[in-house]
Enzyme design. Structure first.
Site, PDB file in Angstrom:
ATOM      1  N   LYS A 111       0.874  -1.229  -0.017  1.00  0.00           N
ATOM      2  CA  LYS A 111       0.014   0.108  -0.118  1.00  0.00           C
ATOM      3  C   LYS A 111       0.868   1.419   0.046  1.00  0.00           C
ATOM      4  O   LYS A 111       0.616   2.108  -0.720  1.00  0.00           O
ATOM      5  CB  LYS A 111      -0.916  -0.033   1.264  1.00  0.00           C
ATOM      6  CG  LYS A 111      -2.021  -0.807   0.917  1.00  0.00           C
ATOM      7  CD  LYS A 111      -2.943  -1.023   2.126  1.00  0.00           C
ATOM      8  CE  LYS A 111      -4.021  -2.177   1.998  1.00  0.00           C
ATOM      9  NZ  LYS A 111      -4.830  -2.296   3.218  1.00  0.00           N
ATOM     10  N   LYS A 190      -6.242  -8.171 -12.749  1.00  0.00           N
ATOM     11  CA  LYS A 190      -7.426  -8.431 -11.667  1.00  0.00           C
ATOM     12  C   LYS A 190      -8.122  -7.405 -11.515  1.00  0.00           C
ATOM     13  O   LYS A 190      -7.659  -6.053 -11.577  1.00  0.00           O
ATOM     14  CB  LYS A 190      -6.373  -8.801 -10.217  1.00  0.00           C
ATOM     15  CG  LYS A 190      -7.333  -8.861  -9.062  1.00  0.00           C
ATOM     16  CD  LYS A 190      -6.703  -8.865  -7.806  1.00  0.00           C
ATOM     17  CE  LYS A 190      -7.674  -8.836  -6.669  1.00  0.00           C
ATOM     18  NZ  LYS A 190      -7.682  -7.875  -5.604  1.00  0.00           N
ATOM     19  N   LYS A 193     -10.482  -1.866  -7.589  1.00  0.00           N
ATOM     20  CA  LYS A 193     -10.648  -0.377  -7.554  1.00  0.00           C
ATOM     21  C   LYS A 193      -9.363   0.731  -8.085  1.00  0.00           C
ATOM     22  O   LYS A 193      -9.595   1.203  -8.778  1.00  0.00           O
ATOM     23  CB  LYS A 193     -11.153   0.104  -6.388  1.00  0.00           C
ATOM     24  CG  LYS A 193     -12.701  -0.267  -5.749  1.00  0.00           C
ATOM     25  CD  LYS A 193     -12.877   0.564  -4.421  1.00  0.00           C
ATOM     26  CE  LYS A 193     -12.026  -0.292  -3.341  1.00  0.00           C
ATOM     27  NZ  LYS A 193     -12.487  -1.587  -2.782  1.00  0.00           N
TER      28      LYS A 193
HETATM   29  P1  ADP Z   1     -10.225  -3.862  -4.632  1.00  0.00           P
HETATM   30  O1  ADP Z   1      -9.248  -4.513  -5.023  1.00  0.00           O
HETATM   31  O2  ADP Z   1     -11.236  -3.335  -5.570  1.00  0.00           O
HETATM   32  O3  ADP Z   1      -9.879  -2.695  -3.606  1.00  0.00           O
HETATM   33  P2  ADP Z   1     -10.974  -4.921  -2.035  1.00  0.00           P
HETATM   34  O4  ADP Z   1      -9.579  -5.345  -1.727  1.00  0.00           O
HETATM   35  O5  ADP Z   1     -11.785  -4.200  -1.333  1.00  0.00           O
HETATM   36  O6  ADP Z   1     -11.262  -4.910  -3.672  1.00  0.00           O
HETATM   37  O7  ADP Z   1     -11.800  -6.341  -2.014  1.00  0.00           O
HETATM   38  C1  ADP Z   1     -12.826  -6.728  -1.258  1.00  0.00           C
HETATM   39  C2  ADP Z   1     -13.106  -8.500  -1.488  1.00  0.00           C
HETATM   40  O8  ADP Z   1     -13.423  -8.976  -2.626  1.00  0.00           O
HETATM   41  C3  ADP Z   1     -12.025  -9.097  -0.855  1.00  0.00           C
HETATM   42  O9  ADP Z   1     -12.535 -10.432  -0.264  1.00  0.00           O
HETATM   43  C4  ADP Z   1     -11.290  -9.569  -2.009  1.00  0.00           C
HETATM   44  O10 ADP Z   1     -10.584 -10.869  -2.089  1.00  0.00           O
HETATM   45  C5  ADP Z   1     -12.491  -9.624  -3.117  1.00  0.00           C
HETATM   46  N1  ADP Z   1     -11.894  -9.246  -4.604  1.00  0.00           N
HETATM   47  C6  ADP Z   1     -11.716  -7.974  -5.094  1.00  0.00           C
HETATM   48  N2  ADP Z   1     -11.512  -7.982  -6.101  1.00  0.00           N
HETATM   49  C7  ADP Z   1     -11.537  -9.306  -6.773  1.00  0.00           C
HETATM   50  C8  ADP Z   1     -11.305  -9.950  -7.794  1.00  0.00           C
HETATM   51  N3  ADP Z   1     -10.704  -9.385  -9.040  1.00  0.00           N
HETATM   52  N4  ADP Z   1     -11.341 -11.130  -8.060  1.00  0.00           N
HETATM   53  C9  ADP Z   1     -11.855 -12.038  -6.894  1.00  0.00           C
HETATM   54  N5  ADP Z   1     -11.939 -11.455  -5.837  1.00  0.00           N
HETATM   55  C10 ADP Z   1     -11.867 -10.203  -5.634  1.00  0.00           C
END
Ligand code: ADP
Ligand code: TRP
Length: 322
Positions: A111, A190, A193
């Site tokens: 991060k 992947k 956001k």
């Molecule tokens: P982002 O990567 O958009 O910030 P988060 O880290 O807030 O998403 O993820 C919240 C939940 O959604 C977590 O449990 C994460 O494993 C799942 N998740 C997020 N993006 C994906 C993805 N591309 N494929 C599978 N699971 C995902």
């Protein structure tokens, strides 16, 4: 089985969140004796520092979850910040947490490398997460692969505390969803956001059309046979389909005659259909702020009873009980 899971309100939910976290969590909740689900708004403060943004994300996410089928009668749904025991236990655990354990945490380094401010809160993020978990003594904590190290830290802290102050915490087991493949974003990476490549869950048709039409593909012509497994449009479409339906679609790709424009239109249609009922439910819920308020208050009350019980034992164990 007692499960617990949390999600940060840090932006609009996307298909990756739905297929990678929401859907598997909802399925698991139906099998669990008790399930806790919370909105990690204190964690979100490590990256969101605009009150208007946090406020909107916090209220959006509860509507999203209820619309996706979360049952507040059957599970405990609450905001982390409504249960002050999370912050209290964070402090107590931080006094037994070795610096080295957090210094090895990869998500902090990632991060900071991405440009997020290196605050003390960001550094102690895993200790707050350990508090979130240990307060409710879940037997399983379903998380994505990226959260595995955080669960290991929670386990270490539970064992360390128990060793110093006597058996207090249940050591939690992670449930890593190896099978829920990484959902790709519009650029094939992947979906996340932070990469700006998401397809929002509850975007309107125009917005969804625009993002789906923007999915990157190769430049094969309509008549050429195509490889479904290397096509992002197919990979996304497959998430919605049964094995049989996916096989049929794959055959169309291989046979040639299906252009990427048409494949994208099919994906748009499937997406809009799949989420239609949820979208409708979300719009209805939006008109019921009193009901939402009640759900939130009820969730906080139920969660506080469990968290309060744990904290009584913790205070006694450390000598803060008199
Ligand atoms: P982002 O990567 O958009 O910030 P988060 O880290 O807030 O998403 O993820 C919240 C939940 O959604 C977590 O449990 C994460 O494993 C799942 N998740 C997020 N993006 C994906 C993805 N591309 N494929 C599978 N699971 C995902
Ligand atoms: N850190 C988790 C994520 O970003 C969210 C979270 C906070 C969590 N506390 C938790 C997940 C406790 C499971 C258990 O996805």
């Amino acid at each position: 089985m007692r499960t617990l899971s949390g999600i940060q309100p840090s932006g609009k939910l996307h298909l990756g969140n739905y297929f990678g976290s929401i859907r598997p969590n909802l399925e698991l909740a139906t099998k669990a004796e008790q399930s806790f689900f919370f909105i990690a708004d204190l964690h979100a403060m490590t990256t969101v520092n605009d009150p208007a943004v946090l406020r909107e994300a916090r209220s959006d996410i509860i509507l999203d979850y209820l619309a996706c089928g979360f049952d507040p009668e059957a599970s405990v749904l609450f905001y982390q910040s409504h249960v002050p025991e999370h912050a209290e236990l964070l402090w107590i655990l931080s006094t037994v947490c070795p610096m080295g354990l957090l210094e090895r945490a990869v998500s902090y380094k990632d991060k900071v490398q991405k440009g997020i401010a290196a605050s003390v809160g960001l550094f102690t993020y895993p200790v707050l997460m350990a508090a979130d978990i240990l307060l409710y003594a879940p037997t399983v904590v379903p998380v994505g692969q990226d959260q595995k190290q955080h669960i290991e830290i929670a386990r270490d802290l539970a064992m360390k505390f128990n060793h110093s102050f006597g058996e207090t915490f249940t050591v939690p087991d992670p449930l890593i969803r190896e099978d829920s493949a990484v959902v790709p974003g519009t650029d094939g990476q992947k979906m996340s956001k932070s990469y700006g490549n998401t397809i929002p869950l509850f975007g309107d048709e125009k917005e969804t059309l625009k993002t789906i039409m923007g999915i990157v593909t190769d430049s094969k012509g309509v008549e050429e046979p195509k490889d479904p497994e290397s096509c992002t449009v197919f990979k996304l479409h497959k998430l919605f389909l049964s094995a049989g339906e996916a096989k049929k679609l794959a055959e169309k790709y291989k046979a040639g005659g299906l252009g990427y424009g048409d494949a994208k239109k099919m994906l748009l249609e499937t997406t809009m259909d799949y989420f239609a009922a949820m979208r409708k439910k979300r719009a209805e819920l939006e008109k019921k702020p009193a009901y939402i308020k009640e759900v939130i208050a009820e969730g906080a009350k139920k969660a506080s009873i469990v968290a309060g019980g744990t904290m009584q034992r913790v205070r006694k164990a450390v000598g803060l009980d008199v």
